[in-house]
Design an enzyme around this catalytic site. Structure first.
Site, PDB file in Angstrom:
ATOM      1  N   GLY A  42       9.354  -6.521   1.827  1.00  9.11           N
ATOM      2  CA  GLY A  42       8.985  -5.939   0.547  1.00  9.11           C
ATOM      3  C   GLY A  42       9.546  -4.544   0.368  1.00  9.11           C
ATOM      4  CB  CYS A  43       7.851  -1.275   0.523  1.00  5.58           C
ATOM      5  SG  CYS A  43       6.565  -1.707  -0.676  1.00  5.58           S
ATOM      6  CB  VAL A  44      11.267  -2.099   4.803  1.00  2.50           C
ATOM      7  CG1 VAL A  44      12.538  -1.880   5.612  1.00  2.50           C
ATOM      8  CG2 VAL A  44      10.103  -1.357   5.450  1.00  2.50           C
TER       9      VAL A  44
END
Length: 503
Positions: free
Chosen positions: A160-162
């Site tokens: 997701g955010c990485v």
């Protein structure tokens, strides 16, 4: 692995990606930065609904943080959090797709950084609303201002955010490395797939040892700035156009000092002298609430805002105030000073060069020899360095969460207008000169306002002030710390208006 050995997704996949020209190597630059994505308790602890046991990944990320600190490389931490209105208002599309994210609320345990991370006060912290650390934040501008050429990414979640952060890092012009052991997810499949895709198209996925090495290359020393460097951006100057005030100037010796005059000309003048890192515009929200009672004028203390530089001793600052009073023909003015400004105002009154109608001193520093000021010079300079590199209201809010949003935005744009030498000179005065001797000499009618929760004027200080000069009134503002007007705007303004009305 040779060309005929199958990788994670099989030899056919490997050949397809090789034929397409994916998987090239990323160069290692000379000025790296570490971005630690969302290693907050809500993601790293399995007891939270969104969490998993990421103890190993947090330990690896902390290893990178310590390597960056040792090398002097910038470290940026991020966290996702939402206000009540963002959660309940239905305007955030991501929360409709992933309703479990609604638990990431401002001030909650889920959005606090994992305590196992070695976060320093000089590290950067960004609050974000989307997956990427670049989306809707000042991260790209911050990294550019730091002359970063390589971004090392770790954190959660990998898929997701990485991944979103690494993709936007490349799209923002930075060579990007993702450290395998320092990234975690809720399930192995999405984790592996995300790393495969990142390695193929966007970043080099590297082991922990290589990540550490990338954060401490042989590189030129960081760019230094001199004590006289000050920044005023076009966006900061544009703020002046939105004010219901007129810029005017006075000359004090060789220095020109700037004043914001709110009018009306016929009203009794109230000259406001702000604190150590507060340009005149930062007091706009106070001044415009007083126009029905007085004529507010707010001084850019030298070394801040639009005023000229040094010297920065108390006598020079007091001379600037006297020059403004004389040259703007302010008759019988009231003088209001906050923090540093309160010390300056007291010095003006004691020197007797200007005829004053009264003093309002707000939380004057009670520090002096043997009693350090509660905020260190290093902290002030770190905040200034952050502003010079490029900050935003979200980053300011991490240090000053109680402030009104507009005041966070103004500080983000205007703090860089302050001179490091001015801040250092004032701070030295806080710790080498005492306020109490000035207080005992005051004969001008004086009211002292203090934050009831201030570490700068404590309850024992209040008792000492009352005993040292019982002629003057002391009034506490409930719920306020040292930044009285910013901490409790309604209560502080009510108190100030009540003080001004009988004048």
């Amino acid at each position: 692995m040779t060309a005929d050995e199958p990788g994670l997704h099989g030899i056919d996949t490997d050949r397809t990606y090789a034929r397409a020209g994916f998987g090239g190597a990323v160069p290692r630059g000379e000025r790296p930065a570490l971005v630690v994505v969302d290693l907050t308790r809500g993601f790293t602890e399995p007891d939270f609904p969104l969490g998993a046991d990421l103890s190993d990944e947090v330990a690896a990320a902390d290893d990178l943080v310590r390597a960056a600190h040792a090398a002097g490389a910038p470290v940026v931490f991020t966290a996702i959090s939402y206000s009540e209105s963002e959660v309940d208002g239905g305007a955030v599309a991501w929360l409709r797709k992933a309703p479990g994210m609604r638990g990431l609320r401002e001030g909650g345990e889920e959005v606090t950084l994992d305590p196992r991370l070695d976060r320093w006060a000089t590290d950067h912290f960004l609050v974000k609303k989307g997956a990427s650390a670049f989306h809707g934040t000042g991260l790209a501008a911050l990294l550019t201002s730091l002359h970063v050429d390589t971004v090392v990414v770790c954190g959660a979640t990998t898929s997701g955010c990485v991944r979103a952060t690494a993709v936007d890092s490349v799209q923002s012009g930075f060579d990007t490395l993702v450290v395998r052991e320092a990234c975690g997810d809720r399930a192995r499949g999405p984790h592996d797939a995300a790393l495969f895709d990142l390695q193929a198209k966007y970043a080099d996925v590297v082991p922990l040892a290589e990540g550490r090495s990338a954060l401490s290359p042989e590189r030129p020393p960081p760019m230094a700035f001199t004590s006289k460097e000050r920044l005023l951006t076009p966006s900061a100057l544009a703020d002046l156009a939105d004010l219901d005030a007129t810029s005017t100037w006075a000359r004090s010796g060789n220095a020109r000092v700037h004043v914001l005059d709110y009018g009306p000309a016929g009203a009794r003048p109230l000259l406001v002298v702000p604190g150590i890192t507060s340009p005149a515009i930062s007091m706009d929200f106070v001044a415009r609430e007083l126009k029905d009672l007085v004529r507010p004028l707010v001084l850019d203390v030298r070394g801040r805002g639009l005023s000229d530089d040094g010297p920065y001793d108390l006598a020079s600052h007091a001379a600037d105030v006297d020059a403004v009073i004389e040259q703007l023909d302010l008759r019988d003015p009231l003088l209001l000073g906050h923090s540093m400004g309160a010390r300056i105002a007291a010095q003006v009154a004691v020197s007797g060069h200007s005829a004053l109608g009264g003093l309002i001193l707000v939380d004057p520093p009670m520090s002096g020899p043997g009693r350090p000021y509660p905020t260190t010079l290093a902290t002030f300079l770190a905040q200034l360095d952050q502003a010079r590199r490029g900050t935003d209201a979200d980053e300011v809010a991490a240090a000053w969460p109680r402030w009104p949003r507009r005041e966070q935005e103004l500080r983000a744009r205007w703090l860089a207008s302050c001179s490091p030498a001015a801040i250092a000179g004032t701070h030295a005065g806080f710790e080498s000169e005492e306020f109490l001797p000035l207080w005992t000499q005051l004969t001008v009618p004086t009211i002292l306002l203090y934050g009831a929760e201030s570490p700068v004027v404590t309850s024992s200080d209040v008792d000492e002030l009352k005993k040292a000069n019982p002629e003057h009134q002391l009034i506490g503002v409930e719920g306020a710390g040292h930044m009285v007007f910013w901490d409790e705007p309604p209560g502080a303004l009510r108190t100030l208006r009540a003080v001004l009305q009988p004048q």
